[in-house]
Design a protein around this motif. Structure first.
Motif, PDB file in Angstrom:
ATOM      1  N   PHE A 100       0.711  -1.218   0.302  1.00  0.00           N
ATOM      2  CA  PHE A 100       0.291  -0.064  -0.078  1.00  0.00           C
ATOM      3  C   PHE A 100       1.007   1.060  -0.055  1.00  0.00           C
ATOM      4  CE2 PHE A 100       0.775  -1.133   4.479  1.00  0.00           C
ATOM      5  CZ  PHE A 100       0.494   0.204   4.813  1.00  0.00           C
ATOM      6  N   ALA A 101       0.263   2.339  -0.104  1.00  0.00           N
ATOM      7  CA  ALA A 101       0.809   3.708  -0.692  1.00  0.00           C
ATOM      8  C   ALA A 101       0.524   3.898   1.395  1.00  0.00           C
ATOM      9  CB  ALA A 101       0.879   4.612  -1.168  1.00  0.00           C
ATOM     10  N   TYR A 102       2.286   5.044   1.333  1.00  0.00           N
ATOM     11  CA  TYR A 102       1.531   5.737   2.298  1.00  0.00           C
ATOM     12  C   TYR A 102       0.659   7.171   2.684  1.00  0.00           C
ATOM     13  CZ  TYR A 102       3.140   8.594   6.453  1.00  0.00           C
ATOM     14  OH  TYR A 102       3.604   9.927   7.118  1.00  0.00           O
ATOM     15  N   CYS A 103       0.154   6.814   3.948  1.00  0.00           N
ATOM     16  CA  CYS A 103      -1.197   7.434   3.700  1.00  0.00           C
ATOM     17  C   CYS A 103      -0.397   8.580   4.769  1.00  0.00           C
ATOM     18  CB  CYS A 103      -2.088   6.822   4.056  1.00  0.00           C
ATOM     19  SG  CYS A 103      -3.673   7.936   4.195  1.00  0.00           S
ATOM     20  N   GLU A 104      -0.631   9.382   5.777  1.00  0.00           N
ATOM     21  CA  GLU A 104      -0.604  10.047   6.790  1.00  0.00           C
ATOM     22  C   GLU A 104      -1.520  10.285   7.820  1.00  0.00           C
ATOM     23  OE1 GLU A 104       1.837  14.390   7.319  1.00  0.00           O
ATOM     24  OE2 GLU A 104      -0.423  14.972   7.564  1.00  0.00           O
ATOM     25  N   VAL A 105      -1.032   9.089   8.694  1.00  0.00           N
ATOM     26  CA  VAL A 105      -2.342   9.395  10.050  1.00  0.00           C
ATOM     27  C   VAL A 105      -2.255  10.278  10.607  1.00  0.00           C
ATOM     28  CG1 VAL A 105      -3.821   7.707  11.400  1.00  0.00           C
ATOM     29  CG2 VAL A 105      -2.648   6.610   9.120  1.00  0.00           C
ATOM     30  N   ASP A 106      -2.629  10.892  11.509  1.00  0.00           N
ATOM     31  CA  ASP A 106      -2.796  12.082  12.303  1.00  0.00           C
ATOM     32  C   ASP A 106      -2.188  11.355  13.514  1.00  0.00           C
ATOM     33  OD1 ASP A 106      -4.219  13.710  10.791  1.00  0.00           O
ATOM     34  OD2 ASP A 106      -5.962  14.489  12.125  1.00  0.00           O
ATOM     35  N   GLY A 107      -2.027  12.443  14.334  1.00  0.00           N
ATOM     36  CA  GLY A 107      -1.902  12.182  15.500  1.00  0.00           C
ATOM     37  C   GLY A 107       0.420  10.879  15.406  1.00  0.00           C
ATOM     38  N   THR A 108       0.177  10.213  14.594  1.00  0.00           N
ATOM     39  CA  THR A 108       1.550   9.198  14.615  1.00  0.00           C
ATOM     40  C   THR A 108       2.737  10.171  14.260  1.00  0.00           C
ATOM     41  OG1 THR A 108       1.097   9.417  12.083  1.00  0.00           O
ATOM     42  CG2 THR A 108       0.375   7.391  12.736  1.00  0.00           C
ATOM     43  N   TRP A 109       3.461   9.279  14.348  1.00  0.00           N
ATOM     44  CA  TRP A 109       5.023  10.072  14.676  1.00  0.00           C
ATOM     45  C   TRP A 109       5.737  10.327  13.380  1.00  0.00           C
ATOM     46  CZ3 TRP A 109      10.073   9.928  12.640  1.00  0.00           C
ATOM     47  CH2 TRP A 109      11.051  10.741  13.707  1.00  0.00           C
ATOM     48  N   SER A 110       5.538  10.047  12.378  1.00  0.00           N
ATOM     49  CA  SER A 110       5.335  10.415  11.403  1.00  0.00           C
ATOM     50  C   SER A 110       4.898  11.509  10.594  1.00  0.00           C
ATOM     51  CB  SER A 110       5.944   9.681   9.728  1.00  0.00           C
ATOM     52  OG  SER A 110       4.464   8.891   9.898  1.00  0.00           O
ATOM     53  N   ALA A 111       3.485  11.903  11.221  1.00  0.00           N
ATOM     54  CA  ALA A 111       2.739  13.217  10.272  1.00  0.00           C
ATOM     55  C   ALA A 111       3.396  13.783  11.337  1.00  0.00           C
ATOM     56  CB  ALA A 111       1.588  12.540  10.767  1.00  0.00           C
ATOM     57  N   MET A 112       4.234  13.984  12.350  1.00  0.00           N
ATOM     58  CA  MET A 112       4.342  14.751  13.246  1.00  0.00           C
ATOM     59  C   MET A 112       5.884  15.877  13.189  1.00  0.00           C
ATOM     60  SD  MET A 112       3.074  14.550  17.135  1.00  0.00           S
ATOM     61  CE  MET A 112       3.694  13.312  17.551  1.00  0.00           C
ATOM     62  N   HIS A 113       6.551  14.923  12.638  1.00  0.00           N
ATOM     63  CA  HIS A 113       8.030  15.086  12.671  1.00  0.00           C
ATOM     64  C   HIS A 113       8.138  15.098  11.025  1.00  0.00           C
ATOM     65  CE1 HIS A 113       7.541  13.953  16.776  1.00  0.00           C
ATOM     66  NE2 HIS A 113       8.814  14.670  17.179  1.00  0.00           N
ATOM     67  N   LEU A 114       7.887  14.618  10.246  1.00  0.00           N
ATOM     68  CA  LEU A 114       8.349  13.912   8.469  1.00  0.00           C
ATOM     69  C   LEU A 114       7.607  14.654   8.072  1.00  0.00           C
ATOM     70  CD1 LEU A 114       9.399  10.144   8.619  1.00  0.00           C
ATOM     71  CD2 LEU A 114      10.796  12.213   9.362  1.00  0.00           C
ATOM     72  N   THR A 115       7.937  14.994   6.929  1.00  0.00           N
ATOM     73  CA  THR A 115       7.138  15.381   5.975  1.00  0.00           C
ATOM     74  C   THR A 115       6.423  14.600   4.509  1.00  0.00           C
ATOM     75  OG1 THR A 115       7.918  17.564   6.288  1.00  0.00           O
ATOM     76  CG2 THR A 115       7.284  17.434   4.198  1.00  0.00           C
ATOM     77  N   ASP A 116       5.172  14.834   4.020  1.00  0.00           N
ATOM     78  CA  ASP A 116       4.945  13.873   3.851  1.00  0.00           C
ATOM     79  C   ASP A 116       5.334  14.183   1.811  1.00  0.00           C
ATOM     80  OD1 ASP A 116       3.936  11.434   1.726  1.00  0.00           O
ATOM     81  OD2 ASP A 116       1.291  12.239   2.959  1.00  0.00           O
ATOM     82  N   ASP A 117       6.385  13.840   1.414  1.00  0.00           N
ATOM     83  CA  ASP A 117       7.124  14.692   0.529  1.00  0.00           C
ATOM     84  C   ASP A 117       7.081  13.986  -1.020  1.00  0.00           C
ATOM     85  OD1 ASP A 117       8.937  13.211   1.265  1.00  0.00           O
ATOM     86  OD2 ASP A 117      10.650  14.532   1.155  1.00  0.00           O
ATOM     87  N   VAL A 118       6.661  12.965  -1.082  1.00  0.00           N
ATOM     88  CA  VAL A 118       6.561  11.337  -2.440  1.00  0.00           C
ATOM     89  C   VAL A 118       5.035  11.945  -2.973  1.00  0.00           C
ATOM     90  CG1 VAL A 118       7.049   9.450  -3.260  1.00  0.00           C
ATOM     91  CG2 VAL A 118       7.958  10.183  -0.887  1.00  0.00           C
TER      92      VAL A 118
END
Length: 432
Positions: A323-341
């Motif tokens: 599956f393709a990455y989908c930003e989910v509220d509250g997760t570490w990646s949502a708070m610290h990384l940029t969904d840049d792809v």
């Protein structure tokens, strides 16, 4: 509206389904009639068990809630309750935005539904349930929560840290299921391989599976949702030595690039992952590995993706989803990384990965032709009986299609089936 009926609608995973089945059994105990996932809800009571894992699943749950709210407005259903992961995470927001709901419950307080409808909760039925799967297999949940902390995952936010059930409780439930005629146990948790580390202070999954395999009547035990970091290697011995433990493991590997794995907070390297797959293959000859991979995680480069493609080519996984990455509220990646792809890049990579896997699946299926496999019959569909081998989990894996003409097979029984031909996702065979 059907008086005396409760319709339970389950969204999401098999862990949710187990909760729904246990709730349905409690409804039955107080004299209500239950229906599972009716095509058109019409109950005096309707319960929606929601999923909150990723954006698409959340939206499906919300759409179902809104559809049932419309049915309630028209008088087609009675009281409407919402439970599960989405409700656990967004209870306050849902209560404010959808006042038509009669009650919201999370992952662990849904037994209050009985109290709120002025009924009695029966604690003696805590291990019992209304089985909604075909009667010869059932899911058995051994733990709640997760303590891993992967960057992209909201499960720990919704369910809290890992909490193992006691071995005695699990064994008692398995014996109860076997007494109902269940022959195949689908062992599930967010992470099977963490089992016991919280309450027994050491990995206990191998011992648990070994003891489950001693239960009379259980002919197959299938393992779902392992985790690669600190994998308990003694589990491989149990899979190899116990005839009723399927040579099958479901383990989400997600990626193979070291930079991506580090940003995902997976606590494992590419080299360790390759070594683990090699150990699976050498310790359990013939094992079938189901895995899940993710494309488009923040920062994933073309080189990272090519490493992932090479991993699939060399790993030759018997079963693979992606599956393709989908930003989910509250997760570490949502708070610290940029969904840049970019989304179009994610989808292109996903398509390439799945085309590659389809070719591998076809090759592996072709290798089964001429061989005979123990097969359980799930149903009859059109001109075929539909079954599965020990390498196939219900609903997600390939099936074995057996011509129905001139032969009567019994659902839930095992047969030796010779594979005559194969496609990428289906096998065709005849009973020996």
């Amino acid at each position: 509206m059907r008086k005396g009926f409760v319709d339970v609608i389950t969204m999401g995973c098999s862990k949710n389904l187990v909760d729904s089945e246990k709730l349905m059994r409690q409804f039955e105990a107080v004299g209500l009639k239950v229906r599972n996932d009716p095509s058109v809800p019409a109950g005096e009571i309707v319960v929606i068990n929601t999923c909150g894992f990723i954006g698409d699943a959340q939206q499906e749950s919300i759409n179902m809630i809104l559809e049932c709210c419309e049915l309630k407005k028209r008088g087609n259903i009675g009281r409407l309750y919402v439970m599960g992961c989405l409700s656990e995470k967004y209870r306050k927001e849902l209560m404010a935005e959808i006042p038509e709901i009669d009650g919201f419950y999370g992952k662990f307080d849904w037994n209050r539904i009985l109290t709120d409808i002025k009924a009695v909760w029966h604690p003696e039925l805590e291990l019992d349930r209304h089985i909604t799967t075909p009667p010869h297999y059932a899911y058995l949940k051994i733990a709640e929560g997760c303590s891993r902390g992967c960057a992209y995952c909201a499960i720990p936010i919704m369910t809290g840290p890992y909490k193992s059930r006691s071995i005695d409780s699990i064994l008692s439930e398995a014996e109860l299921l076997a007494g109902k005629g269940v022959k195949e146990i689908q062992l599930i948790a967010q992470d099977l391989t963490f089992y016991g580390r919280d309450s027994y202070h050491r990995p206990m999954i191998a011992e648990l599976v070994e003891r489950l395999s001693d239960i009379k009547g259980i002919e197959w035990i299938r393992l779902h949702y392992a985790y690669p970091d600190s994998f308990p290697m003694d589990l491989l011995r149990v899979i190899r030595e116990r005839d009723n433990v399927c040579r099958y493991i479901d383990i989400a590997l997600q990626h193979i690039s070291d930079p991506v794995l580090k940003r995902m907070r997976r606590n494992i390297t590419a080299a360790q992952t390759y070594d683990l797959i090699d150990a699976f293959r050498s310790e359990v000859p013939g094992i079938h590995i189901r895995t899940t991979l993710m494309v488009g995680f923040p920062g994933e480069t073309e080189d990272d993706f090519e490493q992932l493609m090479d991993f699939v080519r060399t790993g030759r996984f018997e079963r693979m989803g992606a599956f393709a990455y989908c930003e989910v509220d509250g997760t570490w990646s949502a708070m610290h990384l940029t969904d840049d792809v970019p989304e179009d890049v994610k989808q292109a990579r996903l398509s390439m990965l799945m085309r590659l896997q389809q070719d591998i699946s076809y090759q592996i299926a072709q290798e089964k032709t001429g061989k005979t496999f123990k097969t359980i019959i799930d149903r009859k569909e059109g001109e075929y009986y539909v079954g599965r081998t020990e390498f196939d989990s219900p609903e997600v894996d390939p099936e074995v299609l057996i011509p129905a003409a001139g032969r009567r097979l019994v659902r839930g029984h095992f047969y030796n089936v010779r594979i005559d031909s194969a496609e990428a996702f289906d096998l065709y065979g005849t009973v020996d």
